[in-house]
Design a protein around this motif. Structure first.
Motif, PDB file in Angstrom:
ATOM      1  N   VAL A   7      -2.828 105.610  -4.115  1.00  0.00           N
ATOM      2  CA  VAL A   7      -3.424 104.553  -4.943  1.00  0.00           C
ATOM      3  C   VAL A   7      -4.928 104.781  -5.019  1.00  0.00           C
ATOM      4  O   VAL A   7      -5.564 105.069  -4.002  1.00  0.00           O
ATOM      5  N   ILE A   8      -5.488 104.663  -6.201  1.00  0.00           N
ATOM      6  CA  ILE A   8      -6.948 104.703  -6.325  1.00  0.00           C
ATOM      7  C   ILE A   8      -7.402 103.429  -7.025  1.00  0.00           C
ATOM      8  O   ILE A   8      -6.837 103.027  -8.043  1.00  0.00           O
ATOM      9  N   THR A   9      -8.365 102.771  -6.420  1.00  0.00           N
ATOM     10  CA  THR A   9      -8.837 101.491  -6.931  1.00  0.00           C
ATOM     11  C   THR A   9     -10.211 101.688  -7.583  1.00  0.00           C
ATOM     12  O   THR A   9     -11.102 102.243  -6.968  1.00  0.00           O
ATOM     13  N   ILE A  10     -10.317 101.243  -8.818  1.00  0.00           N
ATOM     14  CA  ILE A  10     -11.564 101.406  -9.562  1.00  0.00           C
ATOM     15  C   ILE A  10     -12.220 100.041  -9.729  1.00  0.00           C
ATOM     16  O   ILE A  10     -11.643  99.134 -10.329  1.00  0.00           O
ATOM     17  N   LYS A  11     -13.419  99.930  -9.199  1.00  0.00           N
ATOM     18  CA  LYS A  11     -14.112  98.635  -9.275  1.00  0.00           C
ATOM     19  C   LYS A  11     -14.747  98.416 -10.642  1.00  0.00           C
ATOM     20  O   LYS A  11     -15.215  99.355 -11.279  1.00  0.00           O
ATOM     21  N   ARG A  12     -14.773  97.171 -11.022  1.00  0.00           N
ATOM     22  CA  ARG A  12     -15.465  96.753 -12.234  1.00  0.00           C
ATOM     23  C   ARG A  12     -16.939  97.110 -12.103  1.00  0.00           C
ATOM     24  O   ARG A  12     -17.510  96.990 -11.014  1.00  0.00           O
ATOM     25  N   ARG A  13     -17.535  97.538 -13.195  1.00  0.00           N
ATOM     26  CA  ARG A  13     -18.962  97.880 -13.136  1.00  0.00           C
ATOM     27  C   ARG A  13     -19.816  96.629 -13.044  1.00  0.00           C
ATOM     28  O   ARG A  13     -19.482  95.587 -13.614  1.00  0.00           O
ATOM     29  N   GLU A  14     -20.929  96.776 -12.341  1.00  0.00           N
ATOM     30  CA  GLU A  14     -21.801  95.605 -12.157  1.00  0.00           C
ATOM     31  C   GLU A  14     -22.317  95.058 -13.475  1.00  0.00           C
ATOM     32  O   GLU A  14     -22.441  93.846 -13.652  1.00  0.00           O
ATOM     33  N   ASP A  15     -22.610  95.984 -14.407  1.00  0.00           N
ATOM     34  CA  ASP A  15     -23.160  95.504 -15.694  1.00  0.00           C
ATOM     35  C   ASP A  15     -22.085  94.870 -16.574  1.00  0.00           C
ATOM     36  O   ASP A  15     -22.371  94.405 -17.673  1.00  0.00           O
ATOM     37  N   GLU A  16     -20.835  94.881 -16.109  1.00  0.00           N
ATOM     38  CA  GLU A  16     -19.760  94.226 -16.864  1.00  0.00           C
ATOM     39  C   GLU A  16     -19.272  92.955 -16.158  1.00  0.00           C
ATOM     40  O   GLU A  16     -18.311  92.333 -16.611  1.00  0.00           O
ATOM     41  N   THR A  17     -19.898  92.627 -15.059  1.00  0.00           N
ATOM     42  CA  THR A  17     -19.465  91.460 -14.298  1.00  0.00           C
ATOM     43  C   THR A  17     -19.896  90.179 -15.012  1.00  0.00           C
ATOM     44  O   THR A  17     -21.068  90.019 -15.346  1.00  0.00           O
ATOM     45  N   PRO A  53      -5.020  88.189 -26.557  1.00  0.00           N
ATOM     46  CA  PRO A  53      -4.308  89.190 -25.769  1.00  0.00           C
ATOM     47  C   PRO A  53      -5.254  90.209 -25.132  1.00  0.00           C
ATOM     48  O   PRO A  53      -4.932  91.370 -25.021  1.00  0.00           O
ATOM     49  N   HIS A  54      -6.435  89.789 -24.741  1.00  0.00           N
ATOM     50  CA  HIS A  54      -7.412  90.739 -24.208  1.00  0.00           C
ATOM     51  C   HIS A  54      -7.008  91.282 -22.835  1.00  0.00           C
ATOM     52  O   HIS A  54      -6.498  90.538 -21.998  1.00  0.00           O
ATOM     53  N   ALA A  55      -7.305  92.562 -22.654  1.00  0.00           N
ATOM     54  CA  ALA A  55      -7.115  93.164 -21.334  1.00  0.00           C
ATOM     55  C   ALA A  55      -8.283  92.733 -20.447  1.00  0.00           C
ATOM     56  O   ALA A  55      -9.401  92.544 -20.929  1.00  0.00           O
ATOM     57  N   SER A  56      -8.037  92.585 -19.168  1.00  0.00           N
ATOM     58  CA  SER A  56      -9.106  92.183 -18.257  1.00  0.00           C
ATOM     59  C   SER A  56     -10.180  93.274 -18.206  1.00  0.00           C
ATOM     60  O   SER A  56      -9.918  94.451 -18.485  1.00  0.00           O
ATOM     61  N   ILE A  57     -11.381  92.876 -17.842  1.00  0.00           N
ATOM     62  CA  ILE A  57     -12.496  93.834 -17.740  1.00  0.00           C
ATOM     63  C   ILE A  57     -12.136  94.929 -16.740  1.00  0.00           C
ATOM     64  O   ILE A  57     -12.337  96.112 -16.994  1.00  0.00           O
ATOM     65  N   SER A  58     -11.577  94.526 -15.604  1.00  0.00           N
ATOM     66  CA  SER A  58     -11.328  95.512 -14.546  1.00  0.00           C
ATOM     67  C   SER A  58     -10.212  96.496 -14.907  1.00  0.00           C
ATOM     68  O   SER A  58     -10.290  97.666 -14.557  1.00  0.00           O
ATOM     69  N   CYS A  59      -9.193  96.054 -15.632  1.00  0.00           N
ATOM     70  CA  CYS A  59      -8.143  97.024 -15.969  1.00  0.00           C
ATOM     71  C   CYS A  59      -8.575  97.931 -17.122  1.00  0.00           C
ATOM     72  O   CYS A  59      -8.158  99.090 -17.181  1.00  0.00           O
ATOM     73  N   ARG A  60      -9.424  97.424 -18.010  1.00  0.00           N
ATOM     74  CA  ARG A  60      -9.971  98.303 -19.047  1.00  0.00           C
ATOM     75  C   ARG A  60     -10.865  99.371 -18.417  1.00  0.00           C
ATOM     76  O   ARG A  60     -10.862 100.523 -18.813  1.00  0.00           O
TER      77      ARG A  60
END
Lengths: 175, 175
Positions: free
Chosen positions: B158-168, B21-28
């Motif tokens: 709406v504000i969109t937060i990008k996944r961090r590069e070191d978490e890609t 049930p993990h949350a996606s990297i980007s939503c975390r």
């Protein structure tokens, strides 16, 4: 990380209806929204960065470095004080000073869309707040939207705040 | 107005790599960003609204009403507890409970882009935070971006937060 305030950049512009030195309806709305919904009572947790981009040769002014904290700082800018852009920034800086929110402000010249994105890249705010007239797709084609361009191209997160309907002037292109 | 907390809606989804049930990297990342940059120490000033949209028939679950406050609330959801979506929401609700931030969470079924916009219209949050994988234009064509659709069509800011590069992850389409 909690020690460092969240740095919010606001791009502000002048009204097209009321003349200088009034702030546009949409950028005042974006500013008030930021205070009410984000900063709230946590005035020490945020640092506001006000950028105004002047179209070249608009009033023969060459831009300014960062000005902080209080409206008194603007008095020292004589004889550059005549710049309408500086008067616009003073409005926001004075309001922050009254509320106890630290801030900086500066002027740049150029194409607002490009300069806002470049300054966001240079200053690296946590996010960028932009006001928008909230025009429909038909009107947008003729007016162009700085906020849409920046939301797409700025390297930091962007939040766009639409002008309220009850604040919309007779001609919605006015602001 | 200061008495009412700022209501922030977060659309959360499941990871495509680690399985339930993990949350996606980007939503975390969007969630942690919201806590660090917006909520900060002002935990009573904000109320978080977690929405998870399940693709129909994903796991034979029909959606849930709003669940608030603490992880104990999820225990009462038996036998519906098996739903992977509920386990995802529990992750966020538990974290909020630990921090003292009030929240609600609920599940809906359907096309995430449409449902997020519909729920934003219904719930009327002050703004919506979305995580994004931050893919380049080439990759986007094949993947589609929920955040871009919602940024354009949602009725709230709406504000969109990008996944961090070191978490890609190795393949940036994974999340």
């Amino acid at each position: 990380m909690e020690d460092q305030p969240t740095r919010i950049m606001l791009a502000v512009n002048q009204s097209t209806i009321n003349g200088y030195p009034h702030a546009s309806i949409s950028c005042r709305r974006a500013f008030e929204w930021t205070l009410q919904k984000i900063v709230r009572s946590n005035t020490s947790g945020f640092h506001l960065l006000f950028l105004h981009v002047q179209v070249p040769d608009e009033d023969g002014f060459d831009g300014s470095d960062s000005i902080s904290a209080s409206s008194d700082d603007f008095k020292d800018q004589n004889p550059r004080y005549n710049s309408r852009g500086l008067q616009l920034l003073e409005f926001f800086v004075t309001r922050c000073h009254e509320l106890g929110v630290t801030c900086e402000s500066w002027l740049k010249k150029g194409d607002p869309t490009e300069v806002i994105c470049l300054e966001a890249k240079r200053v690296q705010p946590d996010f960028l707040v932009l006001g928008s007239r909230g025009l429909g797709p038909f009107k947008k084609v003729f007016v162009g939207t700085v906020s849409e361009f920046c939301a797409k191209h700025a390297e930091c997160p962007v939040i766009t705040i639409k002008r309220r309907e009850d604040e919309t002037p007779e001609d919605p292109i006015d602001d």
